[in-house]
Design a protein around this motif. Structure first.
Motif, PDB file in Angstrom:
ATOM      1  N   ILE A 123      62.203  75.472 -61.450  1.00  0.00           N
ATOM      2  CA  ILE A 123      62.659  75.164 -60.096  1.00  0.00           C
ATOM      3  C   ILE A 123      64.016  74.468 -60.165  1.00  0.00           C
ATOM      4  N   ASP A 124      64.986  75.036 -59.464  1.00  0.00           N
ATOM      5  CA  ASP A 124      66.309  74.414 -59.332  1.00  0.00           C
ATOM      6  C   ASP A 124      66.842  74.805 -57.957  1.00  0.00           C
ATOM      7  N   ILE A 125      66.554  73.967 -56.955  1.00  0.00           N
ATOM      8  CA  ILE A 125      66.844  74.374 -55.573  1.00  0.00           C
ATOM      9  C   ILE A 125      67.546  73.280 -54.758  1.00  0.00           C
ATOM     10  N   GLU A 126      68.432  72.547 -55.406  1.00  0.00           N
ATOM     11  CA  GLU A 126      69.372  71.681 -54.709  1.00  0.00           C
ATOM     12  C   GLU A 126      68.711  70.779 -53.669  1.00  0.00           C
ATOM     13  N   GLY A 127      67.736  70.009 -54.112  1.00  0.00           N
ATOM     14  CA  GLY A 127      67.171  68.963 -53.266  1.00  0.00           C
ATOM     15  C   GLY A 127      65.822  69.260 -52.655  1.00  0.00           C
ATOM     16  N   ALA A 128      65.420  70.531 -52.602  1.00  0.00           N
ATOM     17  CA  ALA A 128      64.173  70.891 -51.914  1.00  0.00           C
ATOM     18  C   ALA A 128      62.951  70.820 -52.816  1.00  0.00           C
ATOM     19  N   GLU A 129      63.145  70.417 -54.065  1.00  0.00           N
ATOM     20  CA  GLU A 129      62.025  70.376 -55.015  1.00  0.00           C
ATOM     21  C   GLU A 129      60.951  69.379 -54.599  1.00  0.00           C
ATOM     22  N   TYR A 130      61.339  68.266 -53.989  1.00  0.00           N
ATOM     23  CA  TYR A 130      60.349  67.272 -53.543  1.00  0.00           C
ATOM     24  C   TYR A 130      59.419  67.874 -52.497  1.00  0.00           C
ATOM     25  N   ASP A 131      60.003  68.536 -51.515  1.00  0.00           N
ATOM     26  CA  ASP A 131      59.205  69.135 -50.440  1.00  0.00           C
ATOM     27  C   ASP A 131      58.212  70.152 -50.974  1.00  0.00           C
ATOM     28  N   ILE A 132      58.667  71.059 -51.836  1.00  0.00           N
ATOM     29  CA  ILE A 132      57.776  72.162 -52.215  1.00  0.00           C
ATOM     30  C   ILE A 132      56.705  71.729 -53.209  1.00  0.00           C
ATOM     31  N   LEU A 133      56.965  70.665 -53.971  1.00  0.00           N
ATOM     32  CA  LEU A 133      55.949  70.201 -54.919  1.00  0.00           C
ATOM     33  C   LEU A 133      54.977  69.208 -54.289  1.00  0.00           C
ATOM     34  N   LEU A 134      55.477  68.321 -53.446  1.00  0.00           N
ATOM     35  CA  LEU A 134      54.624  67.248 -52.915  1.00  0.00           C
ATOM     36  C   LEU A 134      53.860  67.648 -51.658  1.00  0.00           C
ATOM     37  N   ASN A 135      54.208  68.770 -51.052  1.00  0.00           N
ATOM     38  CA  ASN A 135      53.566  69.158 -49.790  1.00  0.00           C
ATOM     39  C   ASN A 135      52.707  70.412 -49.885  1.00  0.00           C
ATOM     40  N   ASP A 136      52.379  70.859 -51.089  1.00  0.00           N
ATOM     41  CA  ASP A 136      51.753  72.174 -51.205  1.00  0.00           C
ATOM     42  C   ASP A 136      50.426  72.182 -51.961  1.00  0.00           C
ATOM     43  N   ASN A 137      50.033  71.080 -52.578  1.00  0.00           N
ATOM     44  CA  ASN A 137      48.814  71.053 -53.399  1.00  0.00           C
ATOM     45  C   ASN A 137      48.825  72.145 -54.460  1.00  0.00           C
ATOM     46  N   ILE A 138      50.002  72.448 -54.970  1.00  0.00           N
ATOM     47  CA  ILE A 138      50.127  73.598 -55.868  1.00  0.00           C
ATOM     48  C   ILE A 138      49.333  73.407 -57.152  1.00  0.00           C
TER      49      ILE A 138
END
Length: 222
Positions: free
Chosen positions: A148-163
């Motif tokens: 993952i390398d997405i210029e700042g959005a990594e927090y949102d997609i990891l912490l909000n998805d229960n992945i």
């Protein structure tokens, strides 16, 4: 291989990081089939690197910037990788509905946030996919390598998805903002979250404003 960038130094920098600096060390294994997911694929440099290292891998590559995506698509087509690489032109987000995305003059800095390298960038709207939705669309329940390398959005997609509760991700590489662009989160919060799921969490370039976190599970669960 097409690197026809608006700004050539961006492609050269990414190439240097991946192919020369070996910032994503992948164990070469030509026998096993692997599932590799490239979030923030740009023009496909990590995707090609992963294919070279593990030729039998199935690779899912996602790039939001439509200009980068056109080059990614061309690179995949011209190198006859359509059978093993599936590409998506979406922004990865935990939110629903079309999302604003800001195009930077440096293609590698485009972001979901109108900050830093994407400040005052041209705003477009893109269809979002969560990581979970991406995995569902590709009928996968475990991933060997998630980059993952997405210029700042990594927090949102990891912490909000229960992945990590719902999918087995053996190895994770994620470049993060030490000072998150999304003020809902903190760097320590993300590190603590990752340490819940990975015994081995290594922080490369730990003094950098953009450290690269490498997480790896000790044993593979079949």
């Amino acid at each position: 291989y097409d690197t026809s960038y608006v700004e050539q130094s961006s492609a050269a920098h990414i190439f240097s990081e991946i192919f020369i600096g070996d910032c994503y060390p992948l164990a070469e294994n030509n026998k096993d089939k692997k599932v590799i997911v490239d979030i923030g694929a740009n023009i496909g440099l990590f995707t090609f690197y992963a294919h070279m290292k593990i030729p039998k891998s199935k690779i899912i590559s996602v790039e939001a910037n439509p200009n980068n995506f056109k080059i990614l698509e061309k690179n995949i087509n011209e190198n006859n990788l359509n059978d093993c690489v599936r590409i998506f032109n979406n922004v990865i987000s935990s939110s629903q509905g079309k999302q604003p995305f800001y195009l930077s003059t440096n293609p590698g800095w485009s972001s979901s946030y109108n900050k830093r390298g994407a400040e005052n960038g041209e705003m477009i709207y893109l269809e979002p996919l969560s990581l979970s939705k991406l995995f569902q669309l590709n009928s996968i329940n475990r991933v060997d390598v998630l980059k993952i390398d997405i210029e700042g959005a990594e927090y949102d997609i990891l912490l909000n998805d229960n992945i990590f509760e719902n999918y087995y991700v053996k190895e994770l590489f994620v470049e993060v903002d030490r000072q998150p662009r999304d003020e809902r989160y903190s760097y320590s919060q993300l590190i603590n979250y990752l340490q819940k799921y990975y015994k081995k969490v290594t922080i490369n370039n730990s003094e950098s404003a953009y450290p690269l976190i490498h997480c790896r599970k000790q044993k593979y669960i079949s």
